[in-house]
Motif scaffolding. Sequence first.
Motif, PDB file in Angstrom:
ATOM      1  N   ASP A  20       0.860  -1.179   0.000  1.00  0.00           N
ATOM      2  CA  ASP A  20       0.000   0.000   0.000  1.00  0.00           C
ATOM      3  C   ASP A  20       0.904   1.239   0.000  1.00  0.00           C
ATOM      4  O   ASP A  20       1.862   1.300   0.772  1.00  0.00           O
ATOM      5  CB  ASP A  20      -0.863  -0.022   1.273  1.00  0.00           C
ATOM      6  CG  ASP A  20      -1.852   1.132   1.309  1.00  0.00           C
ATOM      7  OD1 ASP A  20      -3.043   0.863   1.455  1.00  0.00           O
ATOM      8  OD2 ASP A  20      -1.416   2.311   1.203  1.00  0.00           O
ATOM      9  N   PRO A  21       0.634   2.228  -0.854  1.00  0.00           N
ATOM     10  CA  PRO A  21       1.530   3.392  -0.935  1.00  0.00           C
ATOM     11  C   PRO A  21       1.711   4.127   0.393  1.00  0.00           C
ATOM     12  O   PRO A  21       2.749   4.743   0.624  1.00  0.00           O
ATOM     13  CB  PRO A  21       0.833   4.301  -1.956  1.00  0.00           C
ATOM     14  CG  PRO A  21      -0.059   3.408  -2.731  1.00  0.00           C
ATOM     15  CD  PRO A  21      -0.468   2.298  -1.822  1.00  0.00           C
ATOM     16  N   GLU A  22       0.675   4.081   1.233  1.00  0.00           N
ATOM     17  CA  GLU A  22       0.756   4.826   2.494  1.00  0.00           C
ATOM     18  C   GLU A  22       1.438   4.023   3.606  1.00  0.00           C
ATOM     19  O   GLU A  22       1.713   4.558   4.671  1.00  0.00           O
ATOM     20  CB  GLU A  22      -0.662   5.207   2.978  1.00  0.00           C
ATOM     21  CG  GLU A  22      -1.497   5.973   1.956  1.00  0.00           C
ATOM     22  CD  GLU A  22      -0.962   7.380   1.696  1.00  0.00           C
ATOM     23  OE1 GLU A  22      -0.225   7.901   2.563  1.00  0.00           O
ATOM     24  OE2 GLU A  22      -1.258   7.938   0.619  1.00  0.00           O
ATOM     25  N   GLN A  23       1.671   2.757   3.349  1.00  0.00           N
ATOM     26  CA  GLN A  23       2.222   1.875   4.378  1.00  0.00           C
ATOM     27  C   GLN A  23       3.619   2.340   4.804  1.00  0.00           C
ATOM     28  O   GLN A  23       4.453   2.661   3.943  1.00  0.00           O
ATOM     29  CB  GLN A  23       2.323   0.458   3.815  1.00  0.00           C
ATOM     30  CG  GLN A  23       2.016  -0.633   4.812  1.00  0.00           C
ATOM     31  CD  GLN A  23       1.791  -1.961   4.088  1.00  0.00           C
ATOM     32  OE1 GLN A  23       1.194  -1.997   3.007  1.00  0.00           O
ATOM     33  NE2 GLN A  23       2.292  -3.030   4.672  1.00  0.00           N
ATOM     34  N   ASN A  24       3.840   2.380   6.116  1.00  0.00           N
ATOM     35  CA  ASN A  24       5.145   2.797   6.627  1.00  0.00           C
ATOM     36  C   ASN A  24       6.192   1.702   6.358  1.00  0.00           C
ATOM     37  O   ASN A  24       6.009   0.557   6.774  1.00  0.00           O
ATOM     38  CB  ASN A  24       5.042   3.086   8.127  1.00  0.00           C
ATOM     39  CG  ASN A  24       6.345   3.615   8.684  1.00  0.00           C
ATOM     40  OD1 ASN A  24       7.279   2.863   8.908  1.00  0.00           O
ATOM     41  ND2 ASN A  24       6.392   4.922   8.893  1.00  0.00           N
ATOM     42  N   TRP A  77      10.829  11.737   4.286  1.00  0.00           N
ATOM     43  CA  TRP A  77      10.416  11.573   2.891  1.00  0.00           C
ATOM     44  C   TRP A  77      10.565  10.140   2.392  1.00  0.00           C
ATOM     45  O   TRP A  77       9.870   9.718   1.480  1.00  0.00           O
ATOM     46  CB  TRP A  77      11.205  12.526   1.984  1.00  0.00           C
ATOM     47  CG  TRP A  77      10.755  13.952   2.116  1.00  0.00           C
ATOM     48  CD1 TRP A  77      11.422  14.986   2.701  1.00  0.00           C
ATOM     49  CD2 TRP A  77       9.498  14.495   1.699  1.00  0.00           C
ATOM     50  NE1 TRP A  77      10.680  16.133   2.661  1.00  0.00           N
ATOM     51  CE2 TRP A  77       9.497  15.861   2.051  1.00  0.00           C
ATOM     52  CE3 TRP A  77       8.379  13.964   1.052  1.00  0.00           C
ATOM     53  CZ2 TRP A  77       8.414  16.705   1.776  1.00  0.00           C
ATOM     54  CZ3 TRP A  77       7.308  14.810   0.776  1.00  0.00           C
ATOM     55  CH2 TRP A  77       7.330  16.152   1.138  1.00  0.00           C
ATOM     56  N   ALA A 105       4.296   6.558  -0.910  1.00  0.00           N
ATOM     57  CA  ALA A 105       3.572   7.776  -1.286  1.00  0.00           C
ATOM     58  C   ALA A 105       4.446   9.015  -1.062  1.00  0.00           C
ATOM     59  O   ALA A 105       4.479   9.927  -1.905  1.00  0.00           O
ATOM     60  CB  ALA A 105       2.286   7.890  -0.471  1.00  0.00           C
ATOM     61  N   LEU A 106       5.159   9.042   0.061  1.00  0.00           N
ATOM     62  CA  LEU A 106       6.006  10.204   0.341  1.00  0.00           C
ATOM     63  C   LEU A 106       7.194  10.272  -0.620  1.00  0.00           C
ATOM     64  O   LEU A 106       7.579  11.351  -1.073  1.00  0.00           O
ATOM     65  CB  LEU A 106       6.493  10.166   1.792  1.00  0.00           C
ATOM     66  CG  LEU A 106       5.446  10.592   2.827  1.00  0.00           C
ATOM     67  CD1 LEU A 106       5.900  10.230   4.242  1.00  0.00           C
ATOM     68  CD2 LEU A 106       5.173  12.100   2.727  1.00  0.00           C
ATOM     69  N   SER A 121       9.881   7.426   4.123  1.00  0.00           N
ATOM     70  CA  SER A 121       9.218   6.520   5.071  1.00  0.00           C
ATOM     71  C   SER A 121       8.037   5.773   4.457  1.00  0.00           C
ATOM     72  O   SER A 121       7.514   4.837   5.066  1.00  0.00           O
ATOM     73  CB  SER A 121       8.755   7.302   6.312  1.00  0.00           C
ATOM     74  OG  SER A 121       7.830   8.302   5.949  1.00  0.00           O
ATOM     75  N   SER A 122       7.589   6.156   3.257  1.00  0.00           N
ATOM     76  CA  SER A 122       6.520   5.406   2.571  1.00  0.00           C
ATOM     77  C   SER A 122       6.638   5.633   1.068  1.00  0.00           C
ATOM     78  O   SER A 122       7.265   6.608   0.617  1.00  0.00           O
ATOM     79  CB  SER A 122       5.130   5.851   3.054  1.00  0.00           C
ATOM     80  OG  SER A 122       4.821   7.134   2.529  1.00  0.00           O
TER      81      SER A 122
END
Lengths: 360, 101
Positions: free
Chosen positions: B33-37, B76, B81-82, B78-79
């Motif tokens: 998942d793009p938001e996953q840490n 930046w 998406a970032l 850390s995921s």
Amino acid sequence: MTPRGPGTREEAFSTSGQSGEPIVWFRTEEQLRVEADLLARTLIGQVDRVVSYAPTTHLYGRLLGDVLPTSLRVPVQHVWDSPTTVPDLASGDRVLLVCLPSTWLMLRSLAERAANLATVTAVHSTGPTTPAMHQLLSRVEGSGFRAVEILGSTETGGVAHRTLLPRPQGRPLWTLFDDVDLVADPEAGPDAGSPADPTGAAERPLCVRSPRIARRADMERPPDRITLDDLVRPVGERRFELLGRATRMIKINGRRVRLEDVESAVRERFPHVDLVCVPRQDEVRAEHYELFYAAEAGTVTVQDIHALVAAAFPGVPVPRRVQRVGTIPRSATGKVRVDRLLAAAHGRSGSGAEAVGHVS
Amino acid sequence: MNQTTDTVTDTEIADRVRSALSKVLGEQVAALDPEQNLAQTFGDRYDSLAAMECVVQVEGEFGIEVDFVAHDVRHWFSSLALITAFVRDQLEDQALLRGKG
């Protein structure tokens, strides 16, 4: 710190042995103090503060991050657990940076600010230099930033040093520290590489004698000389060219990994698997390795290999990449064709890429 | 929304970020998942040095250079998406500079 006889206190440092078990080497307080003074006198000079990216559990970090600053009575910032922390170099202080291969990627970002940099001495050790280091040195050329490299080991301490240049010509030579002598390796034949060698330029194992050799835990006193895993070619009395490793040992973050040991451990657990570990340059850790294996689909997974290596060699980095391939390509004499293996593994055309099977 | 940076779309950036990170973290990245840490997902496998290895891969993939002084790399990177947002910003800056040049 362990007392050893009247007036002698020793400190323990570990290396990994042939099968991954730790080997403990003891170094006296006096040896540590002498080496810190030697480093200050030979390479570093006077500094106002130290920023250390090297863990103090290893000799390199202990010497430059603890003993030397104590001797020079200067403050230290320990950032070995935070390799992306940018050091403050803008204060005009004379700063010593104690670097690992990974440090240079972050330091490269300081290049644009080179005009405002303090006088910096950066020390590099524990692995080959990286592209980021050469980029940084090119960009700060002419500023107060200089870099030196130390070749050494837990057993010997510092052996030799050299100045790091942005655009070195050929292989820059190493200069032995004042108290180190290049001597004959007793296991390499009676005259091989001895001072009496008439050519004086024969390739030989790096065998040294010095008062800073550590005592192995099972020994009463330090050995007279130690042979390291490096191959050198002497140049004159006190300098040499470093040719490479004599064994398949690599260092990742200062941890030694013997690739043949990793291969043996996997073969022992999975006798039907053909495999090879390939040393690779790494832009962050300087050295790393990749493991390629040939096995029938579904019999051994990448996760199986990762878990096995992690369990067999605790604390030793697992391969940067594990990949199942159709076959391990070999020459007519049975040697692994690393060129064909890597070409196939990276999917380049005309190289048997179809033989590579990624494991899902 | 699928913004564009010069001629590179966000979707393309995200795909190339996944591809770059898979060289360090393996094929598990493909399904992330793009938001996953990343640190929570990979644990010890995504330590500071692994994050720096990802920086190197992303730099090579997009022809950018990450500035550790100007940017909080730990944040930046850390995921997915970032990282994608970070790359998009860098490419936009590059395009702007090219336009000015």
